[in-house]
Motif scaffolding. Structure first.
Motif, PDB file in Angstrom:
ATOM      1  N   GLN A 118      -0.777   6.666  -6.464  1.00 57.53           N
ATOM      2  CA  GLN A 118      -1.001   8.099  -6.459  1.00 57.53           C
ATOM      3  C   GLN A 118      -2.481   8.437  -6.443  1.00 57.53           C
ATOM      4  O   GLN A 118      -2.855   9.537  -6.042  1.00 57.53           O
ATOM      5  N   ASN A 119      -3.321   7.505  -6.885  1.00 58.74           N
ATOM      6  CA  ASN A 119      -4.762   7.750  -7.007  1.00 58.74           C
ATOM      7  C   ASN A 119      -5.600   6.992  -5.990  1.00 58.74           C
ATOM      8  O   ASN A 119      -6.817   7.127  -5.990  1.00 58.74           O
ATOM      9  N   HIS A 120      -4.972   6.170  -5.167  1.00 61.90           N
ATOM     10  CA  HIS A 120      -5.706   5.316  -4.234  1.00 61.90           C
ATOM     11  C   HIS A 120      -4.987   5.268  -2.887  1.00 61.90           C
ATOM     12  O   HIS A 120      -3.771   5.411  -2.813  1.00 61.90           O
ATOM     13  N   LEU A 121      -5.759   5.029  -1.841  1.00 62.10           N
ATOM     14  CA  LEU A 121      -5.203   4.671  -0.537  1.00 62.10           C
ATOM     15  C   LEU A 121      -5.462   3.190  -0.349  1.00 62.10           C
ATOM     16  O   LEU A 121      -6.499   2.672  -0.781  1.00 62.10           O
ATOM     17  N   GLU A 122      -4.526   2.513   0.317  1.00 58.35           N
ATOM     18  CA  GLU A 122      -4.646   1.070   0.520  1.00 58.35           C
ATOM     19  C   GLU A 122      -4.299   0.736   1.961  1.00 58.35           C
ATOM     20  O   GLU A 122      -3.324   1.247   2.508  1.00 58.35           O
ATOM     21  N   ALA A 123      -5.110  -0.110   2.566  1.00 54.24           N
ATOM     22  CA  ALA A 123      -4.803  -0.703   3.869  1.00 54.24           C
ATOM     23  C   ALA A 123      -4.607  -2.195   3.647  1.00 54.24           C
ATOM     24  O   ALA A 123      -5.352  -2.820   2.884  1.00 54.24           O
ATOM     25  N   VAL A 124      -3.581  -2.760   4.303  1.00 55.96           N
ATOM     26  CA  VAL A 124      -3.192  -4.156   4.067  1.00 55.96           C
ATOM     27  C   VAL A 124      -3.044  -4.881   5.393  1.00 55.96           C
ATOM     28  O   VAL A 124      -2.365  -4.390   6.302  1.00 55.96           O
ATOM     29  N   TRP A 125      -3.645  -6.058   5.488  1.00 56.89           N
ATOM     30  CA  TRP A 125      -3.531  -6.916   6.667  1.00 56.89           C
ATOM     31  C   TRP A 125      -2.856  -8.209   6.226  1.00 56.89           C
ATOM     32  O   TRP A 125      -3.342  -8.893   5.315  1.00 56.89           O
ATOM     33  N   VAL A 126      -1.723  -8.518   6.829  1.00 58.29           N
ATOM     34  CA  VAL A 126      -0.981  -9.737   6.498  1.00 58.29           C
ATOM     35  C   VAL A 126      -1.590 -10.906   7.276  1.00 58.29           C
ATOM     36  O   VAL A 126      -1.667 -10.864   8.505  1.00 58.29           O
ATOM     37  N   VAL A 127      -1.993 -11.947   6.559  1.00 57.51           N
ATOM     38  CA  VAL A 127      -2.612 -13.095   7.217  1.00 57.51           C
ATOM     39  C   VAL A 127      -1.769 -14.369   7.137  1.00 57.51           C
ATOM     40  O   VAL A 127      -2.012 -15.308   7.889  1.00 57.51           O
ATOM     41  N   GLU A 128      -0.761 -14.373   6.235  1.00 52.46           N
ATOM     42  CA  GLU A 128       0.044 -15.587   6.092  1.00 52.46           C
ATOM     43  C   GLU A 128       1.347 -15.248   5.368  1.00 52.46           C
ATOM     44  O   GLU A 128       1.374 -14.374   4.507  1.00 52.46           O
TER      45      GLU A 128
ATOM     46  N   ALA B 254      -0.801   0.805   6.378  1.00 52.12           N
ATOM     47  CA  ALA B 254      -1.615   1.719   5.587  1.00 52.12           C
ATOM     48  C   ALA B 254      -0.719   2.879   5.174  1.00 52.12           C
ATOM     49  O   ALA B 254      -0.262   3.631   6.032  1.00 52.12           O
ATOM     50  N   LEU B 255      -0.455   2.977   3.901  1.00 56.02           N
ATOM     51  CA  LEU B 255       0.401   4.046   3.390  1.00 56.02           C
ATOM     52  C   LEU B 255      -0.489   5.243   3.057  1.00 56.02           C
ATOM     53  O   LEU B 255      -0.926   5.419   1.922  1.00 56.02           O
ATOM     54  N   ASP B 256      -0.739   6.046   4.077  1.00 59.69           N
ATOM     55  CA  ASP B 256      -1.746   7.103   3.981  1.00 59.69           C
ATOM     56  C   ASP B 256      -1.265   8.372   3.290  1.00 59.69           C
ATOM     57  O   ASP B 256      -2.010   9.326   3.158  1.00 59.69           O
ATOM     58  N   LYS B 257      -0.031   8.382   2.833  1.00 60.77           N
ATOM     59  CA  LYS B 257       0.497   9.535   2.103  1.00 60.77           C
ATOM     60  C   LYS B 257       0.876   9.135   0.671  1.00 60.77           C
ATOM     61  O   LYS B 257       1.745   9.747   0.063  1.00 60.77           O
ATOM     62  N   ASN B 258       0.209   8.112   0.158  1.00 54.60           N
ATOM     63  CA  ASN B 258       0.477   7.605  -1.182  1.00 54.60           C
ATOM     64  C   ASN B 258       1.965   7.277  -1.366  1.00 54.60           C
ATOM     65  O   ASN B 258       2.542   7.484  -2.433  1.00 54.60           O
ATOM     66  N   ASP B 259       2.566   6.725  -0.298  1.00 51.80           N
ATOM     67  CA  ASP B 259       4.002   6.448  -0.278  1.00 51.80           C
ATOM     68  C   ASP B 259       4.428   5.499  -1.396  1.00 51.80           C
ATOM     69  O   ASP B 259       3.880   4.412  -1.544  1.00 51.80           O
ATOM     70  N   GLU B 260       5.447   5.910  -2.134  1.00 50.43           N
ATOM     71  CA  GLU B 260       6.053   5.039  -3.125  1.00 50.43           C
ATOM     72  C   GLU B 260       6.859   3.984  -2.373  1.00 50.43           C
ATOM     73  O   GLU B 260       7.591   4.311  -1.432  1.00 50.43           O
ATOM     74  N   HIS B 261       6.727   2.713  -2.777  1.00 46.60           N
ATOM     75  CA  HIS B 261       7.386   1.647  -2.026  1.00 46.60           C
ATOM     76  C   HIS B 261       7.654   0.412  -2.888  1.00 46.60           C
ATOM     77  O   HIS B 261       7.136   0.279  -3.984  1.00 46.60           O
ATOM     78  N   TRP B 262       8.487  -0.450  -2.337  1.00 46.61           N
ATOM     79  CA  TRP B 262       8.711  -1.787  -2.865  1.00 46.61           C
ATOM     80  C   TRP B 262       7.997  -2.765  -1.955  1.00 46.61           C
ATOM     81  O   TRP B 262       8.097  -2.662  -0.731  1.00 46.61           O
ATOM     82  N   LEU B 263       7.279  -3.699  -2.526  1.00 50.42           N
ATOM     83  CA  LEU B 263       6.669  -4.795  -1.776  1.00 50.42           C
ATOM     84  C   LEU B 263       7.387  -6.060  -2.212  1.00 50.42           C
ATOM     85  O   LEU B 263       7.449  -6.369  -3.411  1.00 50.42           O
ATOM     86  N   ARG B 264       7.956  -6.768  -1.233  1.00 54.78           N
ATOM     87  CA  ARG B 264       8.755  -7.956  -1.541  1.00 54.78           C
ATOM     88  C   ARG B 264       8.211  -9.180  -0.818  1.00 54.78           C
ATOM     89  O   ARG B 264       7.925  -9.126   0.381  1.00 54.78           O
ATOM     90  N   GLY B 265       8.116 -10.257  -1.560  1.00 52.67           N
ATOM     91  CA  GLY B 265       7.789 -11.536  -0.961  1.00 52.67           C
ATOM     92  C   GLY B 265       9.028 -12.134  -0.325  1.00 52.67           C
ATOM     93  O   GLY B 265      10.151 -11.844  -0.735  1.00 52.67           O
ATOM     94  N   GLY B 266       8.818 -12.953   0.684  1.00 54.18           N
ATOM     95  CA  GLY B 266       9.924 -13.597   1.383  1.00 54.18           C
ATOM     96  C   GLY B 266      10.118 -15.025   0.923  1.00 54.18           C
ATOM     97  O   GLY B 266      10.016 -15.336  -0.265  1.00 54.18           O
ATOM     98  N   LYS B 267      10.332 -15.910   1.897  1.00 51.16           N
ATOM     99  CA  LYS B 267      10.565 -17.332   1.600  1.00 51.16           C
ATOM    100  C   LYS B 267       9.262 -18.079   1.359  1.00 51.16           C
ATOM    101  O   LYS B 267       9.231 -19.070   0.643  1.00 51.16           O
TER     102      LYS B 267
END
Length: 124
Positions: free
Chosen positions: A45-55, A78-91
Motif C-alpha cells: 500500500q505504501n510502495h510500488l515494486e517492479a520485478v524481473w524474474v531471472v530464474e 509491475a503492480l502499479d495500482k498497489n495490487d493485493e496479490h499472492w506470490l507463489r514459488g513453484g517447483k
C-alpha cells in the motif's frame, strides 16, 4: 551481503537488499528468492515494486480478480495500482530482481495484511 543484516529471511522467501534508502538513489534494489512451494500474501500500500524474474518458476495471483500469471525467466511485472496479490514459488526456487519506490530502509517485513509499513530510520 550474505549473512549480513541486508539478507532478510522468512519461511517463504529470502531477500538480499543491495541498495537501500540510505544509499540516496531514490529507489531500493533487491535480489529475492521465493522458496519452492512458498506462498506470500502481499499488498504494498505504501510502495510500488517492479520485478524481473531471472530464474525458476512460480505464479502471481491478483486477489481482486483472481487472475493468475505464470512467472518464468524473462517475465517482468509491475503492480502499479498497489495490487493485493499472492506470490507463489513453484517447483524450483524463484529468483527475482526487485526495485521499490519509495526505497526500503532494509528493516521492512510484511505485516499481517501483507503491507510493508513506512519505516523511518536514522540512516535515511
Amino acid at each position: 551481503m550474505i549473512g549480513t543484516e541486508n539478507e532478510v529471511k522468512t519461511d517463504t522467501w529470502m531477500s538480499r537488499r543491495v541498495l537501500l534508502k540510505k544509499d540516496g538513489m531514490g529507489f531500493s534494489f533487491h535480489e529475492t528468492t521465493i522458496f519452492p512451494g512458498g506462498q506470500t500474501h502481499i499488498h504494498y500500500q505504501n510502495h510500488l515494486e517492479a520485478v524481473w524474474v531471472v530464474e525458476g518458476d512460480g505464479e502471481i495471483e491478483t486477489i481482486a480478480d483472481g487472475k493468475k500469471y505464470k512467472l518464468e525467466p524473462g517475465v517482468v511485472y509491475a503492480l502499479d495500482k498497489n495490487d493485493e496479490h499472492w506470490l507463489r514459488g513453484g517447483k524450483e526456487p524463484l529468483r527475482v530482481i526487485c526495485v521499490f519506490n519509495p526505497p526500503l530502509t532494509g528493516l521492512e517485513v510484511h505485516d499481517e495484511k501483507g503491507v510493508y509499513p513506512i519505516v523511518e530510520d536514522q540512516a535515511a
